[in-house]
Scaffold this motif. Structure first.
Motif, PDB file in Angstrom:
ATOM      1  N   MET A   1       6.377   9.164  -1.484  1.00  4.11           N
ATOM      2  CA  MET A   1       5.792   8.319  -0.443  1.00  4.11           C
ATOM      3  C   MET A   1       6.290   8.740   0.935  1.00  4.11           C
ATOM      4  N   VAL A   2       5.520   8.410   1.939  1.00  7.39           N
ATOM      5  CA  VAL A   2       5.908   8.712   3.323  1.00  7.39           C
ATOM      6  C   VAL A   2       7.296   8.130   3.578  1.00  7.39           C
ATOM      7  N   GLY A   3       8.161   8.934   4.167  1.00  7.08           N
ATOM      8  CA  GLY A   3       9.529   8.498   4.469  1.00  7.08           C
ATOM      9  C   GLY A   3      10.529   8.883   3.396  1.00  7.08           C
ATOM     10  N   GLU A   4      10.053   9.398   2.265  1.00  8.74           N
ATOM     11  CA  GLU A   4      10.933   9.836   1.177  1.00  8.74           C
ATOM     12  C   GLU A   4      10.901  11.357   1.076  1.00  8.74           C
ATOM     13  N   ASN A   5      11.922  11.902   0.419  1.00  4.02           N
ATOM     14  CA  ASN A   5      11.847  13.292  -0.030  1.00  4.02           C
ATOM     15  C   ASN A   5      11.777  13.257  -1.557  1.00  4.02           C
TER      16      ASN A   5
ATOM     17  N   GLY B   1       1.231  23.942   0.507  1.00  4.90           N
ATOM     18  CA  GLY B   1       2.243  22.917   0.312  1.00  4.90           C
ATOM     19  C   GLY B   1       2.927  22.464   1.579  1.00  4.90           C
ATOM     20  N   ASN B   2       2.373  22.841   2.733  1.00  7.00           N
ATOM     21  CA  ASN B   2       2.958  22.454   4.017  1.00  7.00           C
ATOM     22  C   ASN B   2       2.342  21.155   4.526  1.00  7.00           C
ATOM     23  N   PRO B   3       3.141  20.285   5.151  1.00  7.28           N
ATOM     24  CA  PRO B   3       2.605  19.042   5.713  1.00  7.28           C
ATOM     25  C   PRO B   3       1.585  19.335   6.814  1.00  7.28           C
ATOM     26  N   THR B   4       0.501  18.549   6.829  1.00  5.55           N
ATOM     27  CA  THR B   4      -0.540  18.709   7.847  1.00  5.55           C
ATOM     28  C   THR B   4      -0.337  17.762   9.016  1.00  5.55           C
ATOM     29  N   GLY B   5       0.527  16.761   8.850  1.00  7.03           N
ATOM     30  CA  GLY B   5       0.695  15.731   9.860  1.00  7.03           C
ATOM     31  C   GLY B   5      -0.177  14.514   9.591  1.00  7.03           C
ATOM     32  N   GLU B   6      -1.062  14.622   8.620  1.00  6.89           N
ATOM     33  CA  GLU B   6      -1.950  13.521   8.255  1.00  6.89           C
ATOM     34  C   GLU B   6      -1.315  12.672   7.148  1.00  6.89           C
ATOM     35  N   ILE B   7      -1.614  11.389   7.160  1.00  3.96           N
ATOM     36  CA  ILE B   7      -1.142  10.447   6.142  1.00  3.96           C
ATOM     37  C   ILE B   7      -2.363   9.917   5.401  1.00  3.96           C
ATOM     38  N   MET B   8      -2.228   9.736   4.093  1.00  3.87           N
ATOM     39  CA  MET B   8      -3.338   9.218   3.296  1.00  3.87           C
ATOM     40  C   MET B   8      -2.894   8.023   2.474  1.00  3.87           C
ATOM     41  N   GLU B   9      -3.847   7.189   2.108  1.00  2.00           N
ATOM     42  CA  GLU B   9      -3.575   6.119   1.155  1.00  2.00           C
ATOM     43  C   GLU B   9      -3.609   6.718  -0.242  1.00  2.00           C
ATOM     44  N   LYS B  10      -2.878   6.125  -1.154  1.00  2.00           N
ATOM     45  CA  LYS B  10      -2.786   6.579  -2.545  1.00  2.00           C
ATOM     46  C   LYS B  10      -4.182   6.880  -3.114  1.00  2.00           C
ATOM     47  N   TYR B  11      -4.323   8.068  -3.713  1.00  2.00           N
ATOM     48  CA  TYR B  11      -5.554   8.514  -4.388  1.00  2.00           C
ATOM     49  C   TYR B  11      -6.801   8.485  -3.508  1.00  2.00           C
ATOM     50  N   ASP B  12      -6.665   8.757  -2.211  1.00  2.00           N
ATOM     51  CA  ASP B  12      -7.828   8.801  -1.327  1.00  2.00           C
ATOM     52  C   ASP B  12      -8.621  10.075  -1.628  1.00  2.00           C
ATOM     53  N   LYS B  13      -9.684   9.926  -2.384  1.00  2.00           N
ATOM     54  CA  LYS B  13     -10.479  11.079  -2.832  1.00  2.00           C
ATOM     55  C   LYS B  13     -11.071  11.866  -1.668  1.00  2.00           C
ATOM     56  N   ARG B  14     -11.299  11.189  -0.545  1.00  2.00           N
ATOM     57  CA  ARG B  14     -11.870  11.890   0.614  1.00  2.00           C
ATOM     58  C   ARG B  14     -10.939  13.008   1.083  1.00  2.00           C
ATOM     59  N   VAL B  15      -9.644  12.776   0.999  1.00  2.00           N
ATOM     60  CA  VAL B  15      -8.668  13.799   1.406  1.00  2.00           C
ATOM     61  C   VAL B  15      -8.701  14.960   0.412  1.00  2.00           C
TER      62      VAL B  15
ATOM     63  N   MET C   1       0.848  -1.177   0.000  1.00  2.00           N
ATOM     64  CA  MET C   1       0.000   0.000   0.000  1.00  2.00           C
ATOM     65  C   MET C   1       0.897   1.246   0.000  1.00  2.00           C
ATOM     66  N   GLU C   2       0.612   2.164  -0.904  1.00  2.00           N
ATOM     67  CA  GLU C   2       1.383   3.397  -1.015  1.00  2.00           C
ATOM     68  C   GLU C   2       0.743   4.458  -0.125  1.00  2.00           C
ATOM     69  N   LEU C   3       1.560   5.073   0.739  1.00  2.00           N
ATOM     70  CA  LEU C   3       1.081   6.116   1.641  1.00  2.00           C
ATOM     71  C   LEU C   3       1.726   7.441   1.290  1.00  2.00           C
ATOM     72  N   TRP C   4       0.912   8.510   1.331  1.00  2.00           N
ATOM     73  CA  TRP C   4       1.371   9.854   1.014  1.00  2.00           C
ATOM     74  C   TRP C   4       1.118  10.775   2.199  1.00  2.00           C
ATOM     75  N   GLU C   5       1.989  11.765   2.340  1.00  2.00           N
ATOM     76  CA  GLU C   5       1.803  12.803   3.341  1.00  2.00           C
ATOM     77  C   GLU C   5       0.793  13.821   2.792  1.00  2.00           C
ATOM     78  N   VAL C   6      -0.107  14.264   3.628  1.00  2.00           N
ATOM     79  CA  VAL C   6      -1.122  15.237   3.230  1.00  2.00           C
ATOM     80  C   VAL C   6      -0.548  16.644   3.388  1.00  2.00           C
ATOM     81  N   LEU C   7      -0.744  17.477   2.355  1.00  2.00           N
ATOM     82  CA  LEU C   7      -0.270  18.861   2.361  1.00  2.00           C
ATOM     83  C   LEU C   7      -1.452  19.818   2.334  1.00  2.00           C
ATOM     84  N   ASP C   8      -1.234  21.008   2.885  1.00  2.00           N
ATOM     85  CA  ASP C   8      -2.277  22.029   2.839  1.00  2.00           C
ATOM     86  C   ASP C   8      -2.173  22.834   1.540  1.00  2.00           C
ATOM     87  N   ASP C   9      -2.972  23.873   1.439  1.00  2.00           N
ATOM     88  CA  ASP C   9      -3.044  24.685   0.229  1.00  2.00           C
ATOM     89  C   ASP C   9      -1.733  25.407  -0.096  1.00  2.00           C
TER      90      ASP C   9
END
Length: 168
Positions: free
Chosen positions: A70-74, A11-25, A1-9
């Motif tokens: 992905m989470v853990g990468e730059n 481009g700053n990290p929100t602290g939330e993690i999402m699954e790949k293409y999670d439309k709800r986010v 499962m691919e996990l992505w860090e959630v960014l705000d408007d």
């Protein structure tokens, strides 16, 4: 499962993690981080790759090399990983130059340029991702964009920056 860090408007990290293409986010107005590399050879041509017909988004169109961070990468690590996975080429992250960061759709894109000559004949394409690669001119990319055969919302953000860089 691919996990992505959630960014705000911005481009700053929100602290939330999402699954790949999670439309709800994305429906909540958030973003994830992507990264592209525009590889320019000594003939001042750009390496592009054709996206596999099996791609969920924009199959069978041409694009630069890139992907989602992905989470853990730059973004540098992502470029190195994607180039190795998709084209079987090695990229030295120390030779990448960050040239812009922009927002498009639900992604913030960190864009790099690399001056390097790669031999397409030696590349091994990851079939799920890439079906072809070629070196092209700026005008050839312009034509692909006009015909709807180039990935959307990339070329217009980087075209002039790439030209400035290539003239250095």
């Amino acid at each position: 499962m691919e996990l992505w860090e959630v960014l705000d408007d911005k481009g700053n990290p929100t602290g939330e993690i999402m699954e790949k293409y999670d439309k709800r986010v994305f429906e909540r107005g958030f973003y994830h981080l992507g990264t592209d590399v525009w590889i320019i050879n000594s003939d001042n041509k750009i390496l592009i790759q054709k996206r596999s017909e099996n791609k969920k988004l924009e199959p069978n169109v041409w694009a630069m090399t890139g992907g989602s961070v992905m989470v853990g990468e730059n973004s540098l690590e992502t470029i190195v990983r994607e180039a190795k996975e998709e084209l079987d080429i090695e990229i030295d992250p120390n030779k990448l130059e960050l040239v812009t960061k922009f927002k498009t759709g639900n992604v913030w894109i960190e864009t790099y340029i690399l001056k390097n000559d790669y031999d397409i004949a030696k590349m091994k394409f990851q079939k799920e991702e890439v079906s072809d690669a070629k070196w092209v001119t700026w005008n050839e990319i312009d034509e692909l964009v006009k015909k709807g055969m180039f990935i959307k919302h990339r070329w217009e953000f980087v075209k002039e920056i790439l030209k400035e860089f290539s003239n250095k």
